[in-house]
Design an enzyme around this catalytic site. Sequence first.
Site, PDB file in Angstrom:
ATOM      1  N   ARG A  61      52.300  24.892  26.454  1.00 33.66           N
ATOM      2  CA  ARG A  61      53.078  26.034  25.969  1.00 33.66           C
ATOM      3  C   ARG A  61      53.555  26.930  27.096  1.00 33.66           C
ATOM      4  O   ARG A  61      54.508  27.695  26.925  1.00 33.66           O
ATOM      5  CB  ARG A  61      52.285  26.810  24.924  1.00 33.66           C
ATOM      6  N   GLU A  98      36.333  27.289  27.687  1.00 30.90           N
ATOM      7  CA  GLU A  98      35.269  27.824  26.839  1.00 30.90           C
ATOM      8  C   GLU A  98      34.275  26.732  26.473  1.00 30.90           C
ATOM      9  O   GLU A  98      33.110  26.997  26.236  1.00 30.90           O
ATOM     10  CB  GLU A  98      35.845  28.400  25.535  1.00 30.90           C
TER      11      GLU A  98
END
Length: 178
Positions: A61, A98
């Site tokens: 993106r 994460e």
Amino acid sequence: MSDFDYESRIMSIPDYPEKGVTFKDITPLFADPDGLVHLVDDIADHFLGRGITKVVGAEARGFLVGAPVAYKLGAGFVPARKPGKLPREVYSQSYSLEYGTDELQIHKDALTADDVVLIVDDLVATGGTAAAAAKLVEQSGARIGGFSFILELTFLNPRDVIAKDYPNEEVYTLIPVK
């Protein structure tokens, strides 16, 4: 900070991609002609006059944000891709996510020591992708001219991660998410 209403063009999707996560879907923002124009103009206008010669956008993106911002700035665009996607010699940088690790690469001939680079992505969460992109810029000998994101998950403190290695670089975000 822009006064455009970006938030109304971003959908929150609960429990996606997994339970407990609220995904911020920016595709409605890209689909809205006014939203896309404001997005590109706000980021590019913020960095006008700062000598930006290249924009690096992280897969995937970041490409959607970075390429039109580069066009608006009169700069070149450099994609930072996942391994195995670029056909020539590359610089590589791994980073923590994460929930694991990943890697970005840029072509070795994409940047020079004369380049001033703006790093853009759609979202900054932990700051790992942004820091990896910055390390790729450094490997090439170019100079970082700033960081820009549509969304910033402020509760994860990504600016702390970026500032650890890049304390003097500006981080510009259109939408802080608390």
